[in-house]
Write a protein that holds these residues in place. Sequence first.
Motif, PDB file in Angstrom:
ATOM      1  N   VAL A 158       2.876  -8.173  30.360  1.00 23.61           N
ATOM      2  CA  VAL A 158       2.020  -7.100  30.874  1.00 23.61           C
ATOM      3  C   VAL A 158       1.316  -6.457  29.682  1.00 23.61           C
ATOM      4  CG1 VAL A 158       1.973  -4.866  32.048  1.00 23.61           C
ATOM      5  CG2 VAL A 158       3.511  -6.666  32.853  1.00 23.61           C
ATOM      6  N   GLY A 159       0.027  -6.157  29.837  1.00 32.15           N
ATOM      7  CA  GLY A 159      -0.727  -5.535  28.764  1.00 32.15           C
ATOM      8  C   GLY A 159      -0.494  -4.036  28.701  1.00 32.15           C
ATOM      9  N   VAL A 160      -0.409  -3.500  27.490  1.00 35.34           N
ATOM     10  CA  VAL A 160      -0.301  -2.052  27.298  1.00 35.34           C
ATOM     11  C   VAL A 160      -1.351  -1.639  26.267  1.00 35.34           C
ATOM     12  CG1 VAL A 160       2.112  -1.829  27.960  1.00 35.34           C
ATOM     13  CG2 VAL A 160       1.551  -2.381  25.605  1.00 35.34           C
ATOM     14  N   GLU A 161      -2.061  -0.568  26.555  1.00 37.80           N
ATOM     15  CA  GLU A 161      -3.136  -0.103  25.680  1.00 37.80           C
ATOM     16  C   GLU A 161      -2.988   1.393  25.443  1.00 37.80           C
ATOM     17  OE1 GLU A 161      -7.968  -0.512  25.337  1.00 37.80           O
ATOM     18  OE2 GLU A 161      -7.075  -0.353  27.339  1.00 37.80           O
ATOM     19  N   LEU A 162      -2.831   1.775  24.182  1.00 37.40           N
ATOM     20  CA  LEU A 162      -2.785   3.186  23.833  1.00 37.40           C
ATOM     21  C   LEU A 162      -4.186   3.627  23.437  1.00 37.40           C
ATOM     22  CD1 LEU A 162      -0.775   5.634  23.278  1.00 37.40           C
ATOM     23  CD2 LEU A 162      -1.107   5.047  20.873  1.00 37.40           C
ATOM     24  N   VAL A 163      -4.827   4.426  24.293  1.00 40.11           N
ATOM     25  CA  VAL A 163      -6.141   4.994  23.970  1.00 40.11           C
ATOM     26  C   VAL A 163      -5.881   6.230  23.122  1.00 40.11           C
ATOM     27  CG1 VAL A 163      -8.282   5.957  24.882  1.00 40.11           C
ATOM     28  CG2 VAL A 163      -7.129   4.091  26.090  1.00 40.11           C
ATOM     29  N   ILE A 164      -6.263   6.167  21.865  1.00 42.71           N
ATOM     30  CA  ILE A 164      -5.847   7.162  20.887  1.00 42.71           C
ATOM     31  C   ILE A 164      -6.589   8.488  21.082  1.00 42.71           C
ATOM     32  CG2 ILE A 164      -5.686   7.706  18.425  1.00 42.71           C
ATOM     33  CD1 ILE A 164      -5.604   4.675  17.908  1.00 42.71           C
ATOM     34  N   SER A 165      -5.825   9.569  21.148  1.00 41.64           N
ATOM     35  CA  SER A 165      -6.415  10.909  21.216  1.00 41.64           C
ATOM     36  C   SER A 165      -6.341  11.612  19.867  1.00 41.64           C
ATOM     37  CB  SER A 165      -5.697  11.756  22.274  1.00 41.64           C
ATOM     38  OG  SER A 165      -4.312  11.863  21.991  1.00 41.64           O
ATOM     39  N   ARG A 166      -5.347  11.263  19.044  1.00 45.37           N
ATOM     40  CA  ARG A 166      -5.207  11.840  17.707  1.00 45.37           C
ATOM     41  C   ARG A 166      -4.307  10.951  16.867  1.00 45.37           C
ATOM     42  NH1 ARG A 166      -0.312  15.252  17.583  1.00 45.37           N
ATOM     43  NH2 ARG A 166       0.673  15.165  19.646  1.00 45.37           N
ATOM     44  N   VAL A 167      -4.513  11.022  15.563  1.00 42.13           N
ATOM     45  CA  VAL A 167      -3.705  10.234  14.627  1.00 42.13           C
ATOM     46  C   VAL A 167      -3.275  11.124  13.479  1.00 42.13           C
ATOM     47  CG1 VAL A 167      -3.611   8.216  13.116  1.00 42.13           C
ATOM     48  CG2 VAL A 167      -5.018   8.145  15.174  1.00 42.13           C
ATOM     49  N   GLU A 168      -2.005  11.044  13.120  1.00 41.20           N
ATOM     50  CA  GLU A 168      -1.483  11.707  11.938  1.00 41.20           C
ATOM     51  C   GLU A 168      -1.029  10.622  10.975  1.00 41.20           C
ATOM     52  OE1 GLU A 168       1.647  14.192  13.324  1.00 41.20           O
ATOM     53  OE2 GLU A 168       0.314  15.554  14.413  1.00 41.20           O
ATOM     54  N   ALA A 169      -1.508  10.665   9.744  1.00 40.41           N
ATOM     55  CA  ALA A 169      -1.198   9.590   8.800  1.00 40.41           C
ATOM     56  C   ALA A 169      -0.798  10.158   7.447  1.00 40.41           C
ATOM     57  CB  ALA A 169      -2.401   8.661   8.632  1.00 40.41           C
ATOM     58  N   LYS A 170       0.099   9.453   6.791  1.00 41.27           N
ATOM     59  CA  LYS A 170       0.648   9.912   5.513  1.00 41.27           C
ATOM     60  C   LYS A 170       0.824   8.730   4.580  1.00 41.27           C
ATOM     61  CE  LYS A 170       4.764  12.447   3.862  1.00 41.27           C
ATOM     62  NZ  LYS A 170       6.000  13.120   4.337  1.00 41.27           N
ATOM     63  N   THR A 171       0.439   8.914   3.327  1.00 41.89           N
ATOM     64  CA  THR A 171       0.666   7.900   2.293  1.00 41.89           C
ATOM     65  C   THR A 171       1.400   8.565   1.127  1.00 41.89           C
ATOM     66  OG1 THR A 171      -1.557   8.365   1.422  1.00 41.89           O
ATOM     67  CG2 THR A 171      -1.322   6.457   2.878  1.00 41.89           C
ATOM     68  N   LYS A 172       2.714   8.387   1.097  1.00 40.52           N
ATOM     69  CA  LYS A 172       3.542   8.946   0.030  1.00 40.52           C
ATOM     70  C   LYS A 172       3.707   7.861  -1.031  1.00 40.52           C
ATOM     71  CE  LYS A 172       8.094  10.926  -0.944  1.00 40.52           C
ATOM     72  NZ  LYS A 172       8.437   9.877  -1.945  1.00 40.52           N
ATOM     73  N   LEU A 173       2.837   7.896  -2.036  1.00 39.92           N
ATOM     74  CA  LEU A 173       2.727   6.784  -2.981  1.00 39.92           C
ATOM     75  C   LEU A 173       2.678   7.282  -4.431  1.00 39.92           C
ATOM     76  CD1 LEU A 173       0.120   4.755  -0.917  1.00 39.92           C
ATOM     77  CD2 LEU A 173       2.553   4.244  -1.148  1.00 39.92           C
ATOM     78  N   SER A 174       3.582   8.191  -4.742  1.00 40.22           N
ATOM     79  CA  SER A 174       3.729   8.708  -6.108  1.00 40.22           C
ATOM     80  C   SER A 174       2.537   9.535  -6.584  1.00 40.22           C
ATOM     81  CB  SER A 174       3.985   7.563  -7.103  1.00 40.22           C
ATOM     82  OG  SER A 174       5.160   6.840  -6.763  1.00 40.22           O
ATOM     83  N   GLN A 175       1.727  10.054  -5.640  1.00 41.53           N
ATOM     84  CA  GLN A 175       0.574  10.856  -6.057  1.00 41.53           C
ATOM     85  C   GLN A 175       0.993  12.157  -6.753  1.00 41.53           C
ATOM     86  OE1 GLN A 175       1.138   9.689  -2.912  1.00 41.53           O
ATOM     87  NE2 GLN A 175      -0.777   9.450  -1.762  1.00 41.53           N
ATOM     88  N   ASN A 176       2.235  12.602  -6.540  1.00 38.71           N
ATOM     89  CA  ASN A 176       2.709  13.845  -7.128  1.00 38.71           C
ATOM     90  C   ASN A 176       3.325  13.654  -8.518  1.00 38.71           C
ATOM     91  OD1 ASN A 176       4.807  12.384  -5.881  1.00 38.71           O
ATOM     92  ND2 ASN A 176       6.121  14.194  -5.793  1.00 38.71           N
ATOM     93  N   ARG A 177       3.274  12.413  -9.039  1.00 38.13           N
ATOM     94  CA  ARG A 177       3.855  12.137 -10.348  1.00 38.13           C
ATOM     95  C   ARG A 177       2.790  12.119 -11.437  1.00 38.13           C
ATOM     96  NH1 ARG A 177       8.949  13.278 -10.062  1.00 38.13           N
ATOM     97  NH2 ARG A 177       8.832  12.604 -12.258  1.00 38.13           N
ATOM     98  N   ALA A 178       3.228  12.339 -12.671  1.00 31.50           N
ATOM     99  CA  ALA A 178       2.330  12.269 -13.828  1.00 31.50           C
ATOM    100  C   ALA A 178       1.827  10.839 -13.995  1.00 31.50           C
ATOM    101  CB  ALA A 178       3.073  12.715 -15.091  1.00 31.50           C
ATOM    102  N   PRO A 179       0.642  10.654 -14.605  1.00 24.58           N
ATOM    103  CA  PRO A 179       0.079   9.303 -14.771  1.00 24.58           C
ATOM    104  C   PRO A 179       1.043   8.305 -15.416  1.00 24.58           C
ATOM    105  CG  PRO A 179      -1.575  10.932 -15.306  1.00 24.58           C
ATOM    106  CD  PRO A 179      -0.311  11.698 -15.081  1.00 24.58           C
ATOM    107  N   ALA A 180       1.802   8.737 -16.423  1.00 23.91           N
ATOM    108  CA  ALA A 180       2.732   7.818 -17.080  1.00 23.91           C
ATOM    109  C   ALA A 180       3.851   7.399 -16.130  1.00 23.91           C
ATOM    110  CB  ALA A 180       3.321   8.469 -18.330  1.00 23.91           C
ATOM    111  N   ASP A 181       4.281   8.312 -15.257  1.00 18.39           N
ATOM    112  CA  ASP A 181       5.308   7.965 -14.271  1.00 18.39           C
ATOM    113  C   ASP A 181       4.758   6.965 -13.257  1.00 18.39           C
ATOM    114  OD1 ASP A 181       7.091   9.628 -15.491  1.00 18.39           O
ATOM    115  OD2 ASP A 181       7.032  11.202 -13.952  1.00 18.39           O
ATOM    116  N   VAL A 182       3.497   7.162 -12.856  1.00 21.46           N
ATOM    117  CA  VAL A 182       2.867   6.229 -11.907  1.00 21.46           C
ATOM    118  C   VAL A 182       2.771   4.831 -12.521  1.00 21.46           C
ATOM    119  CG1 VAL A 182       0.779   5.708 -10.590  1.00 21.46           C
ATOM    120  CG2 VAL A 182       1.598   8.067 -10.743  1.00 21.46           C
ATOM    121  N   ASP A 183       2.411   4.770 -13.793  1.00 18.94           N
ATOM    122  CA  ASP A 183       2.379   3.480 -14.491  1.00 18.94           C
ATOM    123  C   ASP A 183       3.750   2.817 -14.433  1.00 18.94           C
ATOM    124  OD1 ASP A 183      -0.281   3.780 -15.173  1.00 18.94           O
ATOM    125  OD2 ASP A 183       0.143   4.584 -17.175  1.00 18.94           O
TER     126      ASP A 183
END
Length: 207
Positions: A158-183
């Motif tokens: 059976v097909g199911v389709e979510l028609v999107i009304s809103r999206v919440e998205a997060k990318t936790k990818l070391s953006q809060n670290r110093a450049p040397a830590d990211v390296d």
Amino acid sequence: MYTPAHFAASPEALKALLTQNNAANLVTMSPEGLLATLLPFVYDPSVGEHGALQAHMARNNPQWSLPVSGEALMILQGADAYISPSWYASKAEHGRVVPTWNYSTAHAYGELIIHDDAGWLATHVRRLSNQNEAGMPEPWTVDEAPERFIAGQLRAIVGVELVISRVEAKTKLSQNRAPADVDGVIAGLRARGDSASAADVERARTS
């Protein structure tokens, strides 16, 4: 979703989560309580204001036939990885570091529409197969299987389709670290063989 400003997903990161993922968890509240199913999906940006996530499930799965209370939710997950504090340059400087987990995720909310007709399903499974076979050396297509066999398979889903009304998205990818830590994080992930997570951290640093 709790999302500090520095972890908010960029439009490019959100698009990648919607178009480059292969599956998501569909979560609904029913009279029997919360139900969840992991489903492969196709993102169709032409539906509604925010697009739709189109998927299918086994006809025997009760989730599709039970009434949905409120919005439905599909949880999309990008690459995720354990981050060792030993990778941080700041460990040698002051030692005030702890482990964490990097990840990308999106929560898509909206109305769930059921498609119980062979025409919609035939188009959907063809799109879904083509999407996932695109990188294969010799891509398989639905046309390679016997027509009667495919017809039988379509009757079992059976097909199911979510028609999107809103999206919440997060990318936790070391953006809060110093450049040397990211390296250090990128080097550590690559040394561990996790090139996908390393590439995510690199993209987040330049976005």
